[in-house]
Every structure is written in C-alpha cells, then in structure tokens.
Design an enzyme around this catalytic site. Structure first.
Site, short mmCIF file in Angstrom:
data_model
loop_
_atom_site.label_atom_id
_atom_site.label_comp_id
_atom_site.label_asym_id
_atom_site.label_seq_id
_atom_site.Cartn_x
_atom_site.Cartn_y
_atom_site.Cartn_z
N GLY A 247 72.34 24.88 -23.91
CA GLY A 247 73.59 24.17 -24.21
C GLY A 247 74.44 24.82 -25.28
N ASP B 141 71.20 14.74 -31.24
CA ASP B 141 71.18 13.41 -30.61
C ASP B 141 70.03 12.63 -31.25
OD1 ASP B 141 71.49 11.28 -28.89
OD2 ASP B 141 70.70 12.29 -27.13
N VAL C 81 78.05 13.56 -22.96
CA VAL C 81 79.19 14.44 -22.73
C VAL C 81 78.78 15.73 -22.04
CG1 VAL C 81 80.58 13.54 -24.65
CG2 VAL C 81 78.94 15.39 -25.07
P1 5GP Z 1 67.75 15.53 -29.10
O1 5GP Z 1 66.49 16.32 -29.04
O2 5GP Z 1 68.47 15.58 -30.42
O3 5GP Z 1 67.59 14.14 -28.56
O4 5GP Z 1 68.70 16.14 -28.02
C1 5GP Z 1 69.21 17.34 -28.18
C2 5GP Z 1 69.42 18.00 -26.86
O5 5GP Z 1 69.64 17.04 -25.80
C3 5GP Z 1 70.68 18.79 -26.96
O6 5GP Z 1 70.39 20.09 -27.40
C4 5GP Z 1 71.23 18.73 -25.57
O7 5GP Z 1 70.70 19.78 -24.82
C5 5GP Z 1 70.74 17.40 -25.03
N1 5GP Z 1 71.78 16.35 -25.18
C6 5GP Z 1 71.82 15.33 -26.08
N2 5GP Z 1 72.93 14.60 -25.94
C7 5GP Z 1 73.62 15.18 -24.92
C8 5GP Z 1 74.88 14.89 -24.30
O8 5GP Z 1 75.62 13.95 -24.63
N3 5GP Z 1 75.24 15.72 -23.28
C9 5GP Z 1 74.48 16.76 -22.86
N4 5GP Z 1 74.93 17.49 -21.85
N5 5GP Z 1 73.30 17.07 -23.44
C10 5GP Z 1 72.89 16.28 -24.45
MG MG Z 2 69.98 21.65 -26.12
#
Ligand code: 5GP
Ligand code: MG
Length: 182
Positions: free
Chosen positions: A45, A104, A154
């Site tokens: 991403g 996130d 998003v």
């Molecule tokens: P976390 O481990 O902080 O929950 O999530 C991080 C990863 O989840 C990000 O690097 C991304 O790849 C994915 N992610 C989290 N929120 C979103 C979002 O709103 N859209 C997309 N496309 N990926 C997300």
């Molecule tokens: Mg990611």
C-alpha cells in the site's frame, strides 16, 4: 474504475502538497549524518506514497521493503498481522524511517517497529500517509502523519480493495455496494 468511486476524500493536488511538506518535516527531524537514513517501506500500500516521498527527501538514503499481510482477500476487517516477506533487513546501527500507507489498528506498525528495533536500529521513526485517529492504539504511534481521516475504508494512491484501485491518483471511498463484492 472511476465510476466505482463514491467520493474523493483527498485530491491529487492535496496529496502532492502534503507529501512535500511532510518531507520537509522529516528532513528537519533527522540529523544530517554522512550515513543518511534507511527507509523500511511496508508493501504494497505504501508504494506510491513512498515513491513521491523519497523524491522529496534531500538526504542520503537506503531503502528496504517488508511485506505484512493483514487484509487477506475481499475484507476490510484487520486480522492478525504477519511479516510475510523479510529478506535480509539491514538496519543495525542505522537511523530508520518506516514508511506505511495507513495507521489503522496499529498491528502492522507494531510488528514492523518491533522487528526493526530487534535488529539493532540506532533509531526508529515512522511516517504514514494516513491515520484513523479513532482507532489508533496508545502503544503504537507515527512520528510523521500526512492526514488524519475518519474511520472509513479508503482506496487509491497505493491503497487497494481486493487488489484493485491502487492506481487511482486520489484517495477515495468506494460505492458501498462494492464492499463485500469480489
Ligand atoms: P493496521 O495493521 O494498522 O490495522 O492496518 C494497517 C494496514 O491495513 C495498512 O497498511 C493497510 O494496508 C490496511 N488498511 C487499513 N485501513 C485501510 C483502508 O482504509 N484502506 C485500505 N485500502 N487499506 C487499509
Ligand atoms: Mg499496508
């Protein structure tokens, strides 16, 4: 593809201007060492953000990539994070800047920050393009944040849904009926 988007959340122009100012903040936050910095980018991403950010940074740098899976397939729910690609991460004694697309739940960054520290980095800082402050846990933080956004899933500017939409030039919301479709 454009017809799948319900609303643009961050325009191409806003992204370009904020990435440039973020690069200024980052450059000011690192001592100007001969050795430069080592970027550890979290695939996939972050790729567009990474490419734009790197070219705005004036200091010497090396770059390495890691890959973390937390959204397998057509889901928008975070599951357990896993470091799936981890080739010879050379960070010992280095000033590291982790670059990711979005903070996130923090699982991804917690894992990568821990791994970089464990491998003996001299310092570890983190830059994310986006943060969902309503979700961000207290034990995981990013030192440099592009935009705080509401807690909606998003796409665009590197971020995908089920593998698609990374090539959109802006950050947007998909039409609700598309979430859950494969
Ligand atoms: P976390 O481990 O902080 O929950 O999530 C991080 C990863 O989840 C990000 O690097 C991304 O790849 C994915 N992610 C989290 N929120 C979103 C979002 O709103 N859209 C997309 N496309 N990926 C997300
Ligand atoms: Mg990611």
């Amino acid at each position: 593809m454009q017809t799948d988007i319900e609303r643009v959340v961050i325009t191409e122009q806003a992204l370009a201007s904020r990435v440039a100012s973020l690069a200024g903040e980052i450059a000011g936050g690192f001592p100007d060492r001969e050795d430069g910095i080592t970027i550890v980018a979290v695939l996939s991403g972050s790729i567009i953000f990474l490419a734009d950010l790197m070219r705005c940074l004036p200091m010497k740098m090396r770059m390495d990539v890691v890959s973390v899976s937390s959204y397998p397939g057509a889901t928008t729910q975070s599951t357990e994070a896993r470091l799936v690609a981890d080739r010879d991460l050379q960070v010992s004694g280095r000033d590291v800047l982790i670059v990711d697309d979005i903070l996130d739940t923090g699982k991804t960054l917690r894992l990568v920050q821990h791994e970089v520290a464990r491998r003996g980095a001299r310092s570890v800082r983190t830059a994310v393009l986006l943060r969902k402050p309503s979700k961000a846990p207290s034990d995981v933080s990013a030192d440099f944040v592009g935009f705080d956004i509401e807690d909606r899933f998003v796409v665009g500017y590197g971020l995908d849904y089920n593998g698609h939409y990374r090539n959109l030039r802006y950050i947007g919301l998909l039409k609700p009926e598309l979430y859950g479709a494969t």
